[in-house]
Design a protein around this motif. Structure first.
Motif, PDB file in Angstrom:
ATOM      1  N   HIS A 264     -13.617  29.506 -14.408  1.00 39.13           N
ATOM      2  CA  HIS A 264     -13.211  27.960 -13.724  1.00 39.13           C
ATOM      3  C   HIS A 264     -12.085  28.169 -12.493  1.00 39.13           C
ATOM      4  CE1 HIS A 264     -11.045  24.321 -15.069  1.00 39.13           C
ATOM      5  NE2 HIS A 264     -10.135  24.145 -14.464  1.00 39.13           N
ATOM      6  N   PHE A 265     -11.221  29.225 -12.452  1.00 35.38           N
ATOM      7  CA  PHE A 265     -10.252  29.413 -11.484  1.00 35.38           C
ATOM      8  C   PHE A 265     -10.535  29.672 -10.293  1.00 35.38           C
ATOM      9  CE2 PHE A 265      -6.115  29.426 -14.598  1.00 35.38           C
ATOM     10  CZ  PHE A 265      -5.767  29.019 -13.896  1.00 35.38           C
ATOM     11  N   LEU A 266     -11.944  30.325 -10.001  1.00 35.30           N
ATOM     12  CA  LEU A 266     -13.019  30.215  -8.707  1.00 35.30           C
ATOM     13  C   LEU A 266     -13.309  29.260  -8.018  1.00 35.30           C
ATOM     14  CD1 LEU A 266     -13.767  32.657  -6.972  1.00 35.30           C
ATOM     15  CD2 LEU A 266     -16.786  32.596  -8.853  1.00 35.30           C
ATOM     16  N   VAL A 267     -13.664  28.277  -9.076  1.00 37.66           N
ATOM     17  CA  VAL A 267     -14.464  26.583  -8.644  1.00 37.66           C
ATOM     18  C   VAL A 267     -13.560  27.014  -8.125  1.00 37.66           C
ATOM     19  CG1 VAL A 267     -15.412  25.314  -8.734  1.00 37.66           C
ATOM     20  CG2 VAL A 267     -16.792  27.541 -10.326  1.00 37.66           C
ATOM     21  N   LEU A 268     -12.489  26.386  -8.891  1.00 37.14           N
ATOM     22  CA  LEU A 268     -11.199  25.546  -8.273  1.00 37.14           C
ATOM     23  C   LEU A 268     -10.331  26.142  -6.849  1.00 37.14           C
ATOM     24  CD1 LEU A 268      -9.180  23.764  -9.006  1.00 37.14           C
ATOM     25  CD2 LEU A 268      -7.795  25.145 -10.335  1.00 37.14           C
ATOM     26  N   THR A 269     -10.496  27.185  -6.537  1.00 38.33           N
ATOM     27  CA  THR A 269      -9.900  27.882  -6.213  1.00 38.33           C
ATOM     28  C   THR A 269     -11.488  27.943  -4.995  1.00 38.33           C
ATOM     29  OG1 THR A 269      -8.443  29.619  -6.793  1.00 38.33           O
ATOM     30  CG2 THR A 269      -9.195  29.545  -4.594  1.00 38.33           C
ATOM     31  N   LEU A 270     -12.289  27.627  -4.696  1.00 36.34           N
ATOM     32  CA  LEU A 270     -12.876  27.511  -3.070  1.00 36.34           C
ATOM     33  C   LEU A 270     -12.834  25.840  -3.526  1.00 36.34           C
ATOM     34  CD1 LEU A 270     -15.691  29.545  -5.149  1.00 36.34           C
ATOM     35  CD2 LEU A 270     -14.651  29.551  -3.407  1.00 36.34           C
ATOM     36  N   MET A 271     -13.281  25.329  -4.553  1.00 40.11           N
ATOM     37  CA  MET A 271     -13.084  23.685  -3.590  1.00 40.11           C
ATOM     38  C   MET A 271     -11.423  23.975  -3.347  1.00 40.11           C
ATOM     39  SD  MET A 271     -15.675  22.692  -4.988  1.00 40.11           S
ATOM     40  CE  MET A 271     -16.666  24.395  -4.692  1.00 40.11           C
ATOM     41  N   TYR A 272     -10.742  23.625  -3.994  1.00 39.63           N
ATOM     42  CA  TYR A 272      -9.257  22.865  -3.909  1.00 39.63           C
ATOM     43  C   TYR A 272      -9.378  24.073  -2.463  1.00 39.63           C
ATOM     44  CZ  TYR A 272      -4.652  21.678  -3.977  1.00 39.63           C
ATOM     45  OH  TYR A 272      -3.072  21.324  -3.718  1.00 39.63           O
ATOM     46  N   LYS A 273      -8.827  25.083  -2.954  1.00 40.40           N
ATOM     47  CA  LYS A 273      -8.067  26.029  -1.334  1.00 40.40           C
ATOM     48  C   LYS A 273      -9.482  25.944   0.250  1.00 40.40           C
ATOM     49  CE  LYS A 273      -4.117  26.595  -2.475  1.00 40.40           C
ATOM     50  NZ  LYS A 273      -2.969  26.104  -1.419  1.00 40.40           N
ATOM     51  N   GLY A 274     -10.260  26.146  -0.707  1.00 41.75           N
ATOM     52  CA  GLY A 274     -11.768  26.097   0.595  1.00 41.75           C
ATOM     53  C   GLY A 274     -11.801  24.742   0.948  1.00 41.75           C
ATOM     54  N   VAL A 275     -12.834  24.599   0.664  1.00 41.12           N
ATOM     55  CA  VAL A 275     -13.126  23.014   0.624  1.00 41.12           C
ATOM     56  C   VAL A 275     -12.551  21.969   1.341  1.00 41.12           C
ATOM     57  CG1 VAL A 275     -14.756  21.296   0.531  1.00 41.12           C
ATOM     58  CG2 VAL A 275     -15.573  23.209  -0.247  1.00 41.12           C
ATOM     59  N   GLY A 276     -11.221  22.447   0.630  1.00 42.17           N
ATOM     60  CA  GLY A 276     -10.122  21.025   0.772  1.00 42.17           C
ATOM     61  C   GLY A 276     -10.645  20.293  -0.123  1.00 42.17           C
ATOM     62  N   ILE A 277     -10.944  20.110  -1.850  1.00 41.50           N
ATOM     63  CA  ILE A 277     -11.020  18.782  -2.287  1.00 41.50           C
ATOM     64  C   ILE A 277      -9.760  18.654  -2.890  1.00 41.50           C
ATOM     65  CG2 ILE A 277     -12.642  17.318  -3.753  1.00 41.50           C
ATOM     66  CD1 ILE A 277     -14.866  19.553  -3.368  1.00 41.50           C
ATOM     67  N   SER A 278      -9.108  17.229  -2.924  1.00 37.10           N
ATOM     68  CA  SER A 278      -8.954  17.437  -3.757  1.00 37.10           C
ATOM     69  C   SER A 278      -8.357  17.963  -5.303  1.00 37.10           C
ATOM     70  CB  SER A 278      -8.824  15.524  -4.153  1.00 37.10           C
ATOM     71  OG  SER A 278      -9.313  15.239  -4.964  1.00 37.10           O
ATOM     72  N   PHE A 279      -7.229  18.091  -5.722  1.00 32.04           N
ATOM     73  CA  PHE A 279      -7.744  19.581  -6.843  1.00 32.04           C
ATOM     74  C   PHE A 279      -7.525  18.316  -8.243  1.00 32.04           C
ATOM     75  CE2 PHE A 279      -4.913  19.743 -10.556  1.00 32.04           C
ATOM     76  CZ  PHE A 279      -4.574  21.366 -10.804  1.00 32.04           C
ATOM     77  N   ASP A 280      -7.559  17.495  -8.115  1.00 39.20           N
ATOM     78  CA  ASP A 280      -7.609  16.160  -9.259  1.00 39.20           C
ATOM     79  C   ASP A 280      -9.262  16.236  -9.287  1.00 39.20           C
ATOM     80  OD1 ASP A 280      -8.218  14.570  -7.539  1.00 39.20           O
ATOM     81  OD2 ASP A 280      -7.647  12.981  -8.284  1.00 39.20           O
ATOM     82  N   MET A 281     -10.176  16.982  -8.394  1.00 41.58           N
ATOM     83  CA  MET A 281     -11.323  16.580  -8.251  1.00 41.58           C
ATOM     84  C   MET A 281     -12.523  17.299  -8.433  1.00 41.58           C
ATOM     85  SD  MET A 281     -14.235  15.169  -7.420  1.00 41.58           S
ATOM     86  CE  MET A 281     -14.248  13.200  -7.730  1.00 41.58           C
TER      87      MET A 281
END
Length: 372
Positions: A264-281
Motif C-alpha cells: 500500500h505505501f509503496l504504491v501510494l508513494t509512487l502515485m503521490y510523490k512519483g507521478v504527482g496524482i492527488s493524495f486521495d486518488m
C-alpha cells in the motif's frame, strides 16, 4: 492343526493401520499395497488411503483394490486439502492399536515397518521414527541445497519437540494409538510435518525410538513439495509457539496483511510523490492494489487448503473486493480527513490502512473462502 484359510485372516481386526495420504498417486497405490504385503508376513495390517479427491482417479483405484482385499480402505475427502489433516483423519478412521504413517510414492522403505512394529511392542516407547539421519540411514540422491534446507528445518524443529530425535522432520513413523490420542487435542493440522506436530503437541514428552532407513527416489507421479511448504512449516512453528494465544490462520493473515501494508505505501508513494496524482486518488489506487495483493497471497498461502481456482478464483476476487469495500471507503475517508487537517501524509494513511486490514480479516473467512 488345520491350515487357516488366508481369506479368513483378513477378517481378523488389524493390529496395525498404515495411513497413506494421497493426491494424484493412482500409479503408486497398487505397487505400495503389494510391497507392504511382502514386507509384513504374519502381521494383521490394514492400509487406510486418505485421498483429497485426486483428479487422476486415485480414490477409484483404491476402491477397486478394496473390493478384492478387505485390508485396503479409502477415506475420500472432498473440498479439503492438507497432508497433516489427512493423516489425522486416517488415524481416527481406524481402531488398530498401532498406527503408522508413510508416503504413497515408495520413498519410505516399507521393509522397516516390521522392525518398527516389533520395537514398539517391546514396550518402553510411544513412537518409533524412521530416521534418515541416524547411523545406517541416508537421504539418497538429494541435492545439496535440499539437504541443507532439511538440516536447518530439523534444527528448528528440535527446539519444539522437547525430545531427543535425530529426524523430527520425518514423515515416516509408527506409534501407539493412546499416545496419538494424548496429542490430538493440541494438534494444529497445519502444513505437512505431522510428526513434528504430534511430538510438539504431546502433554508430556513422548518416549521415542528410531530405526534407520535410506530415503528413496519417487518412481511415478510428481512430488508434492513446492516453495509453499516452507510457508506451511513456518505456520506450524508459529502455531506451536503462539497458537494457544492466536489461531494459526489469523497469524498467516497478519503476515500477509503486513506485506499488504508495505505494498500500500509503496504504491501510494509512487502515485503521490512519483507521478504527482492527488493524495486521495493515490490512496484509492493504493487501496485497490493492496486489497488485490492480499487476496492472491491469502489464496495461495493462508487458505492453501481451500485455494480458489478457475472461475471460483474470479468470483472470490470479486467477493473479496466487495466485502472490503466498506473498509476501503473508511480507509480513504479517514486518511483524507486527517490529511485535510495538515496531518503528515504517512500518519494520515496509517489509520485507514489498519481499518482496511482488520475488515479483510473479519469478512473474507465468511464470504470468500467459506467452506461448502
Amino acid at each position: 492343526m488345520a491350515d487357516i484359510d488366508p481369506s479368513f485372516t483378513r477378517l481378523v481386526p488389524a493390529e496395525l493401520a498404515i495411513i497413506v495420504p494421497t493426491f494424484n498417486e493412482a500409479a503408486n497405490v497398487a505397487p505400495l499395497v503389494e510391497a507392504v504385503a511382502r514386507a509384513l508376513p504374519g502381521v494383521r495390517w490394514e492400509m487406510v488411503f486418505v485421498d483429497d479427491d485426486s483428479p487422476d482417479g486415485t480414490s477409484e483405484a483404491v476402491r477397486r483394490m478394496a473390493q478384492a482385499d478387505a485390508r485396503v480402505r479409502i477415506v475420500h475427502r472432498y473440498n479439503r486439502r492438507g497432508l497433516a489433516s489427512a493423516c489425522i483423519e486416517g488415524i481416527l478412521a481406524t481402531a488398530a492399536p498401532y498406527v503408522a504413517v508413510m508416503d504413497s510414492d515408495h520413498q519410505h522403505d516399507e521393509r522397516i515397518v516390521a522392525t518398527m512394529l516389533t520395537r514398539i511392542k517391546q514396550g518402553g516407547v510411544d513412537l518409533v521414527v524412521g530416521s534418515r539421519y541416524m547411523e545406517g540411514g541416508g537421504l539418497g540422491e538429494w541435492s545439496r541445497g535440499r539437504v541443507l534446507a532439511s538440516q536447518l528445518a530439523t534444527r528448528m524443529a528440535s527446539s519444539l519437540t522437547r525430545v531427543s530425535m535425530s529426524d523430527p522432520m520425518s514423515g515416516f513413523f509408527l506409534m501407539r494409538r493412546d499416545a496419538f490420542m494424548r496429542s490430538l487435542p493440541n494438534l494444529s493440522s497445519v502444513g505437512y510435518k505431522i510428526l513434528l506436530d504430534i511430538a510438539a503437541s504431546a502433554p508430556t514428552p513422548l518416549r521415542i525410538a528410531e530405526v534407520p532407513y535410506t530415503f528413496r527416489m519417487r518412481e511415478h507421479g510428481e512430488s508434492k513439495l513446492d516453495s509453499l511448504v516452507l510457508w506451511e512449516y513456518l505456520q506450524l512453528i508459529l502455531d506451536k509457539a503462539f497458537g494457544h494465544l492466536i489461531p494459526p490462520r489469523f497469524m498467516s493473515f497478519a503476515l500477509v496483511g503486513g506485506f499488504g501494508i508495505f505494498v500500500h505505501f509503496l504504491v501510494l508513494t509512487l502515485m503521490y510523490k512519483g507521478v504527482g496524482i492527488s493524495f486521495d486518488m493515490s490512496q484509492a489506487i493504493a487501496s485497490i492494489v493492496a486489497i488485490s495483493n492480499n487476496f492472491f497471497l491469502n489464496n495461495a498461502l493462508t487458505y492453501r487448503d481451500q485455494r480458489l481456482k478457475g472461475r471460483s478464483l474470479l468470483y472470490g476476487w470479486i467477493s473479496f473486493n466487495l466485502v472490503c469495500a466498506t473498509g476501503a471507503a473508511a480507509n480513504i475517508g479517514i486518511a483524507d480527513w486527517l490529511f485535510g487537517r495538515d496531518t503528515y501524509w504517512i500518519l494520515s494513511a496509517i489509520p485507514g490502512v489498519l481499518i482496511s486490514v482488520v475488515w479483510n480479516y473479519a469478512m473474507s473467512s465468511l464470504f470468500t473462502w467459506r467452506r461448502k
